[in-house]
Design a protein around this motif. Structure first.
Motif, PDB file in Angstrom:
ATOM      1  N   UNK A 230      60.460  77.071 -37.272  1.00  0.00           N
ATOM      2  CA  UNK A 230      60.849  78.402 -36.831  1.00  0.00           C
ATOM      3  C   UNK A 230      61.112  78.532 -35.357  1.00  0.00           C
ATOM      4  N   UNK A 231      60.995  77.424 -34.605  1.00  0.00           N
ATOM      5  CA  UNK A 231      61.235  77.465 -33.155  1.00  0.00           C
ATOM      6  C   UNK A 231      62.436  76.571 -32.840  1.00  0.00           C
ATOM      7  N   UNK A 232      63.500  77.104 -32.243  1.00  0.00           N
ATOM      8  CA  UNK A 232      64.644  76.266 -31.898  1.00  0.00           C
ATOM      9  C   UNK A 232      64.307  75.317 -30.757  1.00  0.00           C
ATOM     10  N   UNK A 233      64.989  74.195 -30.709  1.00  0.00           N
ATOM     11  CA  UNK A 233      64.760  73.221 -29.648  1.00  0.00           C
ATOM     12  C   UNK A 233      65.343  73.710 -28.328  1.00  0.00           C
ATOM     13  N   UNK A 234      66.563  74.232 -28.386  1.00  0.00           N
ATOM     14  CA  UNK A 234      67.261  74.655 -27.170  1.00  0.00           C
ATOM     15  C   UNK A 234      67.403  76.172 -27.132  1.00  0.00           C
ATOM     16  N   UNK A 235      67.688  76.736 -25.975  1.00  0.00           N
ATOM     17  CA  UNK A 235      67.949  78.172 -25.886  1.00  0.00           C
ATOM     18  C   UNK A 235      69.159  78.561 -26.727  1.00  0.00           C
ATOM     19  N   UNK A 236      69.125  79.758 -27.266  1.00  0.00           N
ATOM     20  CA  UNK A 236      70.286  80.314 -27.953  1.00  0.00           C
ATOM     21  C   UNK A 236      71.056  81.185 -26.968  1.00  0.00           C
ATOM     22  N   UNK A 237      72.225  81.605 -27.358  1.00  0.00           N
ATOM     23  CA  UNK A 237      73.057  82.370 -26.446  1.00  0.00           C
ATOM     24  C   UNK A 237      72.419  83.704 -26.082  1.00  0.00           C
ATOM     25  N   UNK A 238      71.507  84.202 -26.946  1.00  0.00           N
ATOM     26  CA  UNK A 238      70.895  85.507 -26.693  1.00  0.00           C
ATOM     27  C   UNK A 238      69.392  85.425 -26.449  1.00  0.00           C
ATOM     28  N   UNK A 239      68.843  84.204 -26.371  1.00  0.00           N
ATOM     29  CA  UNK A 239      67.401  84.063 -26.174  1.00  0.00           C
ATOM     30  C   UNK A 239      67.124  82.757 -25.440  1.00  0.00           C
ATOM     31  N   UNK A 240      66.780  82.877 -24.174  1.00  0.00           N
ATOM     32  CA  UNK A 240      66.501  81.710 -23.333  1.00  0.00           C
ATOM     33  C   UNK A 240      65.010  81.421 -23.212  1.00  0.00           C
ATOM     34  N   UNK A 241      64.199  82.251 -23.874  1.00  0.00           N
ATOM     35  CA  UNK A 241      62.758  82.199 -23.658  1.00  0.00           C
ATOM     36  C   UNK A 241      62.022  81.462 -24.768  1.00  0.00           C
ATOM     37  N   UNK A 242      62.324  81.794 -26.020  1.00  0.00           N
ATOM     38  CA  UNK A 242      61.533  81.329 -27.163  1.00  0.00           C
ATOM     39  C   UNK A 242      62.155  80.071 -27.767  1.00  0.00           C
ATOM     40  N   UNK A 243      61.871  78.934 -27.171  1.00  0.00           N
ATOM     41  CA  UNK A 243      62.370  77.649 -27.642  1.00  0.00           C
ATOM     42  C   UNK A 243      61.436  76.555 -27.161  1.00  0.00           C
ATOM     43  N   UNK A 244      61.629  75.346 -27.656  1.00  0.00           N
ATOM     44  CA  UNK A 244      60.737  74.240 -27.309  1.00  0.00           C
ATOM     45  C   UNK A 244      60.808  73.925 -25.816  1.00  0.00           C
ATOM     46  N   UNK A 245      62.025  73.752 -25.304  1.00  0.00           N
ATOM     47  CA  UNK A 245      62.176  73.376 -23.898  1.00  0.00           C
ATOM     48  C   UNK A 245      61.551  74.415 -22.970  1.00  0.00           C
ATOM     49  N   UNK A 246      61.823  75.698 -23.245  1.00  0.00           N
ATOM     50  CA  UNK A 246      61.280  76.748 -22.396  1.00  0.00           C
ATOM     51  C   UNK A 246      59.770  76.860 -22.497  1.00  0.00           C
ATOM     52  N   UNK A 247      59.241  76.725 -23.718  1.00  0.00           N
ATOM     53  CA  UNK A 247      57.790  76.845 -23.915  1.00  0.00           C
ATOM     54  C   UNK A 247      57.042  75.706 -23.234  1.00  0.00           C
ATOM     55  N   UNK A 248      57.554  74.494 -23.368  1.00  0.00           N
ATOM     56  CA  UNK A 248      56.920  73.349 -22.702  1.00  0.00           C
ATOM     57  C   UNK A 248      57.051  73.470 -21.188  1.00  0.00           C
ATOM     58  N   UNK A 249      58.204  73.915 -20.714  1.00  0.00           N
ATOM     59  CA  UNK A 249      58.406  74.071 -19.276  1.00  0.00           C
ATOM     60  C   UNK A 249      57.411  75.033 -18.663  1.00  0.00           C
ATOM     61  N   UNK A 250      57.197  76.172 -19.314  1.00  0.00           N
ATOM     62  CA  UNK A 250      56.241  77.156 -18.789  1.00  0.00           C
ATOM     63  C   UNK A 250      54.811  76.616 -18.842  1.00  0.00           C
ATOM     64  N   UNK A 251      54.512  75.850 -19.924  1.00  0.00           N
ATOM     65  CA  UNK A 251      53.172  75.270 -20.033  1.00  0.00           C
ATOM     66  C   UNK A 251      52.928  74.240 -18.928  1.00  0.00           C
ATOM     67  N   UNK A 252      53.942  73.442 -18.614  1.00  0.00           N
ATOM     68  CA  UNK A 252      53.789  72.436 -17.571  1.00  0.00           C
ATOM     69  C   UNK A 252      53.626  73.070 -16.197  1.00  0.00           C
TER      70      UNK A 252
END
Length: 579
Positions: free
Chosen positions: A95-117
């Protein structure tokens, strides 16, 4: 503000050309641009109903999967991390996309890991972040112009305080092992491993020297597939049973045959896969490595809720499910989903390829704490029974290149191996195994039923036909044998060269009467008696009969996992004729 925080607003200055081919494209606005001044003629594109992915908020992206969680804490996703080499292995949630979508740059694997790091490495990143912030201009237009100048002239690069790249693909609704690169050199190295594997499998010399690269990276996928008995491929004209279908999968495991299809080269979904060679289509290769225990599906709300959400979304032809593991040899879009569906085994929950009867894409409400103050409308999405359960790859060594003085990655002999022991559907299978005595069939029953469908009796002993013997035994065997109450039934066709036309038999019995709880137990005595008399028999299906012996009324319904669904209308006619 909420839309800007999600990355749902795009900006292009008034003096920029509207043709993307000229090298200037819209950029996302961020919260820091909230006070920026817009000029007349500036272009804004606003996605006012962005897609939301609430599963991104249900996990702690900085925590390991095995770390204990107390009440109120979120589970972790990190399987392994190697800071020096530059990678993180995740158990990606479905249920979590790997990359940002055109309308959502927040809820994805790359963004979630980036914020965690950023949180976990704040001390070491603080200096770089401060330096980056000091170089920003006060107005967003100037910042954009600097970025555009870099894109066009390539004379300067923006400093990136944190490197997070996803060098592989995994569908939004697929879960399992996933690689995130935290160093550019590893991202390049891992992407090269993936390319070399696909090229080696597709090379005409793949059984020669090119196969040397096949062991550099391997991925195994665990899936739960629907078993859908049908007339297609049946040599007898009877509906295939669950066991007939599962045997096709088991034969692929035993022979280690490579499953080969061709994919139509298009971006339209669902993708089209063909078992026949098509000029210009992409070759797709995979191997089925294991087949688990068959789990018959009783159409109860509990089971349907576990796999499909509700009873109405279960595929109407699905009679059972089975877990299989697949080795992916090429990396095509929707490959496992498309190839298994083409074989007749769609993934549970896959609306696009037949594993889900319908998909309700209406907006549902979610708790406010999941969206962290943003819009609380989320879109339903199917949950695929597909997981990357095993990942192996050669660890790199980094050496300094003599030519450029930069580090280069060299393959070592060390193998990294990661494996997940369970998937989101595993508790359901575990529950089935714990209650194996209460289920309507099992593997042994399906084997017995398969033998009865093909050869009549489950015994190798048959008596030679005799006219006298047939006449005597036929009189002793009643055509309609019904036990009072709700019991399983079978319908059997008996034929012989001495008969002008076949005769039909219907039998229902309780477990205590037939010696067991399965349809094969109901059929065993009848089939053996007819075979002993010299008749050839075929069990044409089964189900249940609710028989009231006082009112002499019978209700015929249901189906048999081993024999398939009986012709209820024909059975009712036979019962009515018998009186």
């Amino acid at each position: 503000v909420d839309l800007m925080a999600l990355g749902s607003i795009w900006y292009l200055p008034a003096n920029a050309p509207r043709d993307p081919a000229l090298g200037l494209k819209p950029v996302r606005l961020e919260v820091k641009n909230l006070t920026s001044t817009l000029q007349e003629g500036d272009y804004l594109r606003v996605h006012h109903m962005p897609r939301r992915f609430p599963d991104a908020h249900r996990f702690d992206w900085s925590k390991g999967v095995n770390e204990p969680t107390s009440s109120g804490e979120l589970p972790g996703v990190i399987v392994s991390e190697n800071v020096e080499t530059g990678y993180i292995i995740l158990n990606k949630p479905a249920g979590v996309p790997v990359h940002p979508t055109v309308d959502n740059d927040l809820e994805n694997v790359a963004g979630s890991i980036g914020r965690a790091l950023v949180k976990t490495r704040r001390n070491e990143l603080e200096a770089l972040i401060t330096e980056a912030q000091q170089t920003e201009n006060s107005t967003y237009t100037n910042h954009l112009n600097e970025t555009v100048s870099w894109r066009r002239n390539k004379k300067q690069k923006e400093k990136t305080p944190l490197y997070v790249v996803t060098p592989q693909r995994l569908d939004q609704n697929t879960s399992g092992l996933f690689v995130v690169a935290t160093k550019k050199i590893f991202a390049s190295y891992f992407a090269k491993l993936l390319r070399s594997k696909t090229n080696a499998h597709l090379s005409p010399e793949s059984f020669g020297a090119a196969r040397a690269s096949l062991g550099q990276i391997q991925k195994q996928y665990r899936c739960l597939v629907c078993i859908q008995p049908s007339l297609q491929g049946s040599e007898t004209g009877l509906p295939t049973s669950i066991w007939d279908e599962v045997k096709r999968l088991q034969q692929l495991v035993e022979t280690q045959e490579i499953v080969r299809h061709w994919l139509e080269p298009t971006k339209r979904a669902p993708r089209v896969y063909s078992g026949d060679f098509e000029e210009g289509w992409l070759e797709c290769l995979m191997r089925i490595t294991s087949v688990g225990n068959v789990v018959p599906i009783v159409q109860s709300d509990e089971i349907c809720q576990a796999l499909w959400g509700n009873k109405d979304q279960m595929p109407p032809q699905c009679a059972g499910v089975v877990e299989v593991e697949v080795e992916l040899m090429t990396g095509r879009s929707h490959q496992i989903r498309g190839q298994l569906a083409t074989l007749g085994f769609p993934l549970c929950g896959d609306a696009m390829y037949g594993g889900l009867a319908s998909l309700n894409d209406t907006i549902r409400d979610q708790p406010q704490d999941l969206c962290q103050g943003y819009q609380d409308g989320y879109m339903n999405s199917e949950k695929l029974a597909l997981q990357c359960c095993e990942l192996q790859f050669l660890d790199p060594d980094y050496e300094v290149s003599n030519k450029k003085g930069e580090q280069v990655a060299i393959r070592s002999d060390r193998i990294n191996k990661f494996r997940l022991d369970s998937a989101w559907w595993s508790p359901f299978l575990d529950k089935y195994n714990m209650n194996i005595d209460d289920v309507p069939t099992n593997a042994e029953d399906l084997v017995t039923a398969s033998l009865m469908r093909s050869s009549g009796a489950d015994s190798n002993e048959k008596r030679a036909p005799s006219q006298n013997n047939i006449d005597v035994d036929m009189d002793e065997v009643r055509a309609i044998q019904l036990s009072p109450g709700q019991n399983k039934y079978v319908i059997v066709k008996a034929s012989s060269p001495n008969l002008a036309e076949p005769k039909w038999f219907v039998k229902s019995a309780s477990p205590s009467e037939c010696g067991g709880p399965f349809h094969a137990d109901v059929a065993r005595d009848l089939v053996n008696r007819l075979n002993t008399a010299g008749y050839d028999t075929v069990v044409f299906g089964g189900g249940r009969i609710d028989y009231d012996c006082v009112k002499r009324h019978a209700r015929v319904y249901g189906f048999s996992y081993g024999f398939g669904k009986g012709d209820h209308e024909f059975v009712s006619t036979l019962i009515e004729k018998d009186g």
